[in-house]
Design an enzyme around this catalytic site. Structure first.
Site, PDB file in Angstrom:
ATOM      1  CE  LYS A   1      -4.402  -7.913   6.160  1.00 51.28           C
ATOM      2  NZ  LYS A   1      -4.151  -7.389   5.806  1.00 51.28           N
TER       3      LYS A   1
ATOM      4  CD  GLU B   1      -1.678  -2.291   1.593  1.00 51.19           C
ATOM      5  OE1 GLU B   1      -0.330  -2.776   1.579  1.00 51.19           O
ATOM      6  OE2 GLU B   1      -2.431  -2.888   1.867  1.00 51.19           O
TER       7      GLU B   1
ATOM      8  CG  ASP C   1      -5.256  -5.071   2.757  1.00 49.63           C
ATOM      9  OD1 ASP C   1      -4.502  -5.863   2.091  1.00 49.63           O
ATOM     10  OD2 ASP C   1      -5.466  -4.647   3.715  1.00 49.63           O
TER      11      ASP C   1
ATOM     12  CG  MET D   1       8.810  12.720  14.195  1.00 55.14           C
ATOM     13  SD  MET D   1       6.742  12.508  14.400  1.00 55.14           S
ATOM     14  CE  MET D   1       6.425  14.185  13.456  1.00 55.14           C
TER      15      MET D   1
ATOM     16  CG  HIS E   1       0.815  10.629  15.976  1.00 54.06           C
ATOM     17  ND1 HIS E   1       1.878  11.139  17.158  1.00 54.06           N
ATOM     18  CD2 HIS E   1       1.513  11.243  15.488  1.00 54.06           C
ATOM     19  CE1 HIS E   1       3.219  10.994  16.874  1.00 54.06           C
ATOM     20  NE2 HIS E   1       2.914  11.308  15.787  1.00 54.06           N
TER      21      HIS E   1
HETATM   22 CA    CA Z   1      -2.389  -4.982   2.362  1.00 49.69          CA
END
Ligand code: CA
Length: 729
Positions: free
Chosen positions: A383, A234, A356, A701, A662
């Site tokens: 999945k 992705e 996905d 970060m 975050h």
């Molecule tokens: Ca994936």
């Protein structure tokens, strides 16, 4: 990029998630967060545990080779990721059993001061435990003295470049072969170190640092070769592959591409020529995906390597392959020759996938009694929600039964091996349509184990759906972005409350696919399993409990709270005749970064809890130092900061990829600071130093050097708006 679209039927959760965020940005953040773990901005000191000067180098007596890694009967060591080549994570040790487990206690522990998300499987050989933690740092600890022998730091933050792979600083494991230990890094290096001293021996690059890829998986070693894959489906226009290297020298042995490239450039092999027949349009412009980031299993009996492959890039087949097609070898198990990487056979779990539904999950080998024969089987719970038992001599699927709610297919036709799809589930008309499982899957990378005594596989399962829609996506003009998480298939509403529980531990009979017992779990993101000849199954949980069950019945026999969410699987081993169980404790992995309302409920706020390696025995009486109780982050008040609504709207647009670490809506799930509680946000200078100038790069970060003062200011206003909204609740 997606155009803003108004989704229908949002749950309260999704509405809350959307508070103050433009749909496009939320979508990017949510989509990215399927992939992204936690970048960070933490104040914890970076000093490592110092090696003990008086400890002698590791004594090497066990030979780590094909014979020892295939040996199911020796329980003293834990040599490979799945313990042995079979990946069963079944130990023959039985000192800790159904009766004695009630005596189990903490024997010793080791604090890991700089760690964040811990998801790895430690390895044990000759009285030494090896484990990897944040930023791919590797530790060797003597199991008798409990002193650190060495620490190896591949200095990942310096190698990643400014993107820092936008998350994913965690890693699931390391590998051993003879006198070497192997670590594959976030930024795309495979490194061999001397397992006695921790000295770096060689380092190679499966991909250049600037590629939009990352490695979170354990390198797998067999027949003197080290295999690595990568993630990044992705993150950009990626074409997945796996590469094998000589374990001694690091020289590349072979590479297998998972999807075909541009036919005009010629095909690497016949398998790619065959695969290209199943694609349409100009898929190579988008890379195609298929990235193999986790499930690789070597089969010494059949001398075959099985590789579990990833989903499409982008998710939406209308963009990737507009005239349809199965899109080989996406979402498949591909069997390869381990010496040459040549294709042998494949089984595709989700032809033409568009949700996905990657097949990157564990591939577990066992001999199963089925009907009147012994089947050399592999088990796989990807999945897409079906549990598969496949004859690994032929690639023929024998069992395919749902282990969670499945709406995209009614069943798998065992004659053809193909799923029978349900109409409308491909969001053919643009959606929205509710689909189960969600892109998090009915099972992710959390380890499945198999116990040959009970004949059951133990699966940490997930149960939720999501809405897919793609209004505004124009396949003619869509282009891959970099680290933006634009999947082209929009998913928002997690269907909370739809299932009676969103996580469970399941015991599945692989000869029938039936669920023999199931334990509903609090939380959704629960850790992998270990099973033993003592008749036990062990699992850590998102709520911090570590639990032992009767492997046959699922009855709970023992439980201890370790004070922090658990995301790593336990291992067991023996030293001087005593059986131990070890486990890394450190809330982490993708969902800990997804955050927002999804995981914030657990209260594992960033930087508040100590990360540890905890080791148990029947004699253990050590008391763990107390952790802070779980508590949701409280946003802080910053006087003299007046939120400008227009700037906040602009800042919501800028927030995009920030959300993958975050949290959507600036609600952190614990892998990165909750910016609603950050004083840095109140100071233009401090904020610019961290966000634009990279002051916290060493902690993970990223540095967003392109941001203008105006963009930074807008971000500050958005973050303060989120804080004030929460304070007003
Ligand atoms: Ca994936």
């Amino acid at each position: 990029m997606m155009n803003a679209t108004e989704p229908n039927g949002l749950s309260e959760n999704a509405k809350a998630l959307m508070l103050g965020i433009s749909p496009r940005i939320l979508l990017a953040a949510v989509a990215a967060s399927f992939l992204l773990g936690g970048c960070s901005d933490q104040a914890v000191e970076t000093a490592a545990v110092a090696p003990a000067a008086s400890v002698p180098p590791v004594e090497k007596s066990s030979i780590i080779d094909d014979a020892s890694m295939a040996d199911e009967t020796a329980g003293e060591n834990w040599l490979a990721f799945g313990r042995t080549y079979s990946e069963q994570r079944f130990s023959p040790l039985d000192q800790i059993d159904r009766d004695s487990v009630t005596e189990l206690g903490v024997d010793w522990y080791l604090d890991i001061p700089n760690a964040r998300g811990l998801v790895g499987t430690p390895l044990v050989v000759d009285g030494v435990i090896y484990f990897n933690e944040s930023m791919n740092r590797v530790h060797a600890v003597d199991l008798r003295t409990r002193k650190q022998l060495w620490m190896y730091d591949p200095r990942v933050a310096e190698e990643t470049g400014t993107d820092l792979r936008a998350g994913w600083e965690h890693n699931r494991g390391i590998g051993l072969w003879k006198d070497k230990l192997y670590v594959a890094t976030w930024d795309g290096r495979l490194i061999a170190v001397d397992r006695a001293t921790g000295e770096e021996l060689w380092s190679v690059r499966p991909f250049p640092a600037e590629e939009p890829m990352y490695i979170t998986g354990a390198p797998k070693i067999f027949k003197g070769k080290v295999l690595v894959g990568n993630g990044g489906t992705e993150n950009g226009p990626n074409r997945g592959y796996v590469t094998a290297y000589d374990a001694e020298t690091g020289e590349q042995a072979w590479r297998f591409w998972i999807v075909p490239g541009n036919p005009a450039d010629g095909f690497e092999n016949d398998a790619m020529r065959m695969a290209a027949e199943t694609w349409t349009g100009e898929w190579w412009k988008f890379g195609g995906g298929g990235n193999a980031w986790h499930g690789f299993t070597y089969d010494p009996e059949l001398d075959t390597l099985y590789v579990g492959t990833g989903n499409g890039a982008p998710w939406n087949r209308k963009v990737r392959s507009p005239e349809g097609g199965d899109n080989l070898f996406l979402c498949s198990i591909v069997a390869l020759d381990p010496d040459t990487g040549e294709y042998k056979w494949h089984y595709q779990t989700t032809p033409g996938e568009t949700w996905d539904y990657n097949s990157n999950m564990d591939i577990v080998l066992a001999d199963l009694e089925m009907g009147d024969r012994t089947v050399k089987a592999l088990m796989h719970a990807p999945k897409n929600g079906f549990f598969y038992t496949i004859d690994r001599e032929t690639g023929k699927v024998l069992v395919a039964e749902p282990f969670s709610k499945v709406t995209w297919a009614s069943h798998v036709d065992l004659e053809t091996g193909r799923p029978v799809e349900m109409p409308g589930q491909r969001y053919e008309d643009g959606g929205p349509v509710r689909v189960a499982p969600s892109p998090w899957g009915a099972h992710s990378w959390h380890a499945m184990s198999y116990n040959p005594v009970t004949g059951l596989a133990y699966v940490p399962a997930l149960h939720f759906s999501i809405e897919f829609f793609d209004h505004g996506v124009d396949p003619a003009t869509w282009e891959s972005s970099r680290f933006e998480g634009d999947t082209t298939a929009v998913s928002l509403d997690l269907g909370e409350g739809e299932a009676p529980y969103m996580g469970s531990l399941q015991a599945i009979d692989p000869t029938t696919g039936s669920i023999e017992w199931e334990v509903p779990l609090a939380g959704k993101w629960n850790a992998g399993t270990l099973t033993t000849a003592g008749g036990l199954v062990f699992q850590g949980r998102a709520d911090g409990d570590f639990v032992a069950y009767d492997a046959k019945t699922g009855e709970e026999l023992w439980r201890k709270n370790l004070g922090l969410g658990i995301s790593a699987p336990p291992i067991t081993f023996e030293v001087d005749g005593v059986q131990y169980i070890s486990l890394l404790v450190g809330w982490g992995g993708g969902a800990a970064g997804i955050a927002g309302n999804l995981e914030v409920e657990h209260g594992w706020a960033y930087g508040r809890h100590t990360r540890r390696l905890v080791t148990f025995s029947l004699e253990g009486e050590t008391v763990l130092p107390p952790q802070s109780p779980p508590e949701a982050v409280r946003p802080i008040v910053i006087e003299h900061f007046d939120v400008d609504a227009d700037l906040a709207v602009q800042g919501a647009d800028e927030y995009g990829r920030c959300g993958s670490c975050h949290g959507p809506g600036a609600k952190s799930g614990g892998m990165a600071p909750d910016l609603r509680a950050s004083a840095v946000v109140g100071s233009a200078e401090a904020f610019a130093a961290v966000v634009r100038d990279g002051a916290k790069m060493a902690n993970g970060m990223p540095r967003y050097a392109h941001l203008t003062n105006n963009q930074l200011t807008a971000l500050q206003h958005y973050l303060r708006e989120q804080a004030e909204l929460a304070l007003a609740e």
